[in-house]
Design an enzyme around this catalytic site. Structure first.
Site, mmCIF file in Angstrom:
data_model
loop_
_atom_site.group_PDB
_atom_site.id
_atom_site.type_symbol
_atom_site.label_atom_id
_atom_site.label_comp_id
_atom_site.label_asym_id
_atom_site.label_seq_id
_atom_site.Cartn_x
_atom_site.Cartn_y
_atom_site.Cartn_z
ATOM 1 N N HIS A 85 0.846 -1.188 0.000
ATOM 2 C CA HIS A 85 0.000 0.000 0.000
ATOM 3 C C HIS A 85 0.880 1.235 0.000
ATOM 4 C CE1 HIS A 85 -3.578 2.417 0.943
ATOM 5 N NE2 HIS A 85 -2.731 3.157 1.628
ATOM 6 N N ASP A 164 -15.344 2.173 5.860
ATOM 7 C CA ASP A 164 -14.276 3.105 5.479
ATOM 8 C C ASP A 164 -14.707 3.931 4.272
ATOM 9 O OD1 ASP A 164 -11.488 4.178 5.558
ATOM 10 O OD2 ASP A 164 -11.506 3.322 3.552
ATOM 11 N N ARG A 171 -15.025 12.283 5.576
ATOM 12 C CA ARG A 171 -13.823 13.006 6.042
ATOM 13 C C ARG A 171 -13.301 13.933 4.950
ATOM 14 N NH1 ARG A 171 -10.010 8.467 6.975
ATOM 15 N NH2 ARG A 171 -8.487 10.049 7.526
ATOM 16 N N SER A 186 -8.033 3.556 8.591
ATOM 17 C CA SER A 186 -8.573 3.475 7.234
ATOM 18 C C SER A 186 -7.675 2.593 6.356
ATOM 19 C CB SER A 186 -8.665 4.902 6.671
ATOM 20 O OG SER A 186 -8.858 4.903 5.295
ATOM 21 N N LYS A 190 -8.433 -1.810 5.315
ATOM 22 C CA LYS A 190 -8.568 -2.293 3.929
ATOM 23 C C LYS A 190 -7.577 -3.423 3.653
ATOM 24 C CE LYS A 190 -8.444 1.996 2.564
ATOM 25 N NZ LYS A 190 -8.761 3.389 2.337
HETATM 26 N N1 URA Z 1 -5.556 6.823 2.447
HETATM 27 C C1 URA Z 1 -6.510 6.034 2.992
HETATM 28 O O1 URA Z 1 -6.786 4.946 2.518
HETATM 29 N N2 URA Z 1 -7.158 6.498 4.084
HETATM 30 C C2 URA Z 1 -6.893 7.683 4.658
HETATM 31 O O2 URA Z 1 -7.509 8.026 5.659
HETATM 32 C C3 URA Z 1 -5.904 8.491 4.077
HETATM 33 C C4 URA Z 1 -5.251 8.025 2.963
#
Ligand code: URA
Length: 433
Positions: A85, A164, A171, A186, A190
């Protein structure tokens, strides 16, 4: 949890209290059942931004968000599955290249990717420029492809971590993204839902990154590996520079072309340094010894490029069309004066690449210079491609030239990992585990 109970949680958070794991569970369930309004959730997020969250709260929120949807399961008995990621960058071709590269070394890489966000690019948007390529793999096909050919890159499905999706959108609209706990929850939720046993995180830092200062980025990296550890997932996190684009190209299809050329052995040296580190970490996390040597061999032998083509074909992509993808003639944006390049406006470059590629899948920009270079007046700073390439002309102002030499910024600031041991009975894994 009803509206009154949520109101009390917001008040306590506003006043600096720590919410319990049970409260975070109840908040997420109630929000998903529409018993808690978006207004209340936004107020809670703002309280988190303002007052901060404890590590235990971030872990509890991560778990509650994972439980809001389906999760993918990979059987560890068949080998360790890894995922990566990035916190978001410009010209960040790492996923396109490191995923097949690690798979060519024998690692199993199950990569769930996102779309472009703000000025940063999205791997899914890039892959969609390959004719026929299917990013919307059903979970069973995603799992099967990883088992059969060792890698897949698919879009995060609606079924995984729906909480999320809703909270992130909220957000974004309410200026409540910048909270260490909310960001870490967040991201890690994932990854956990995606089913991999080990993760490699690339946390960007610099003017083009969400975490602009290296200490902030390092703190996020620490939260990511430690939350992953609580889920018994092994993780490595790199803190890497985003004061200039990672590769040369910024756009969608144009970045696929750069990735293709990279895998054919024509990569940019700076991008290569990070790709090799991340692919090496994926292979190492996947349980293989001497990962760096494996990665170099897979790249130089052409096996990584073959794996890239195999992955494209497995997901319906037209490999012959991929091999022909080429942007048209460029329009050059040149330096108005001579000087040392001291800074670039990465956000502006990212936005320009996104705008040009929105009109034309092979549109975008190629950045011809690096911080620290001496640039002669009239030399190209940027080559712009696409139907609206002329719109890139003002990009000359995105570069700061000075008469005093400057040092190029480092690419790799830090690397940290947790101490979780993933157990697998594969031959390549340590039999003592
Ligand atoms: N990337 C994400 O997946 N979540 C966040 O809160 C910020 C960046």
């Amino acid at each position: 949890m009803d509206e009154q109970a949520m109101r009390r949680c917001i008040e306590r958070k506003r006043d600096g209290a720590t919410l319990s794991a049970q409260e975070w569970d109840d908040i997420i369930s109630a929000f998903m059942d529409d018993d808690v309004s978006e207004a209340q959730m936004a107020a809670l997020c703002m309280a988190c931004v303002w007052r901060g969250m404890s590590f235990d709260e971030a872990y509890a929120l991560t778990r509650a968000m994972v439980e809001s949807g389906q999760t993918i399961a990979f059987d560890v008995e068949h080998g360790i599955v890894v995922d990566k990621h990035s916190s978001g960058g410009v010209s960040d071709i790492v996923s396109l290249v490191a995923v097949p590269l690690a798979a060519a070394c024998g690692a199993r890489v199950a990569k769930l990717s996102g779309r472009a966000l703000g000025h940063t690019g999205g791997t899914i948007d890039k892959l969609e420029t390959i004719p026929g390529f299917n990013v919307a793999l059903p979970i069973e096909s995603f799992v099967k492809q990883v088992q059969q050919i060792g890698c897949a890159i698919a879009a995060q499905t609606q079924a995984l971590v729906p909480a999320d999706k809703r909270i992130y959108h909220l957000r974004d609209r309410t200026a409540t993204v910048p909270s260490m706990g909310l960001i870490a929850a967040s991201i890690v939720s994932k990854k956990i839902a995606g089913g991999a046993h080990a993760f490699v995180f690339d946390v960007k830092t610099g003017p083009g990154a969400m975490m602009q200062q290296p200490p902030q980025a390092r703190e996020l990296a620490q939260w990511l590996v430690e939350i992953a550890a609580r889920f018994e997932r092994r993780a490595t996190a790199f803190v890497t520079d985003m004061s200039q684009p990672l590769g040369r190209c910024v756009g969608t299809g144009i970045e696929v072309v750069e990735a293709r050329e990279f895998l054919r052995g024509n990569g940019d040296a700076r991008a290569e340094e990070l790709v090799l580190s991340i692919a090496g970490a994926l292979v190492g996390e996947g349980g293989f010894d001497e990962p760096d040597a494996l990665v170099r061999e897979a790249l130089s032998s052409g096996r990584a490029y073959e794996k890239f083509c195999e992955m494209i074909a497995a997901q319906g992509g037209d490999v012959a069309a991929l091999e022909k993808m080429q942007p048209g003639a460029p329009l050059e944006v040149c330096a108005p004066q001579s000087g040392y390049l001291t800074a670039m406006d990465v956000v502006r470059l990212g936005n320009a690449g996104r705008a040009l590629s929105a009109e034309d899948s092979l549109g975008g920009i190629e950045v011809a210079v690096r911080i620290g270079d001496y640039v002669e007046a009239g030399a190209p700073l940027v080559r712009a491609f696409g139907r609206d390439a002329h719109a890139a002309q003002p990009l000359a102002h995105a570069f700061t030239l000075s008469q005093a030499p400057v040092q190029a910024p480092p690419l790799l600031y830090d690397a940290l990992c947790n101490a979780v041991v993933v157990k697998s009975r594969l031959a390549h894994a340590d039999p003592a585990l």
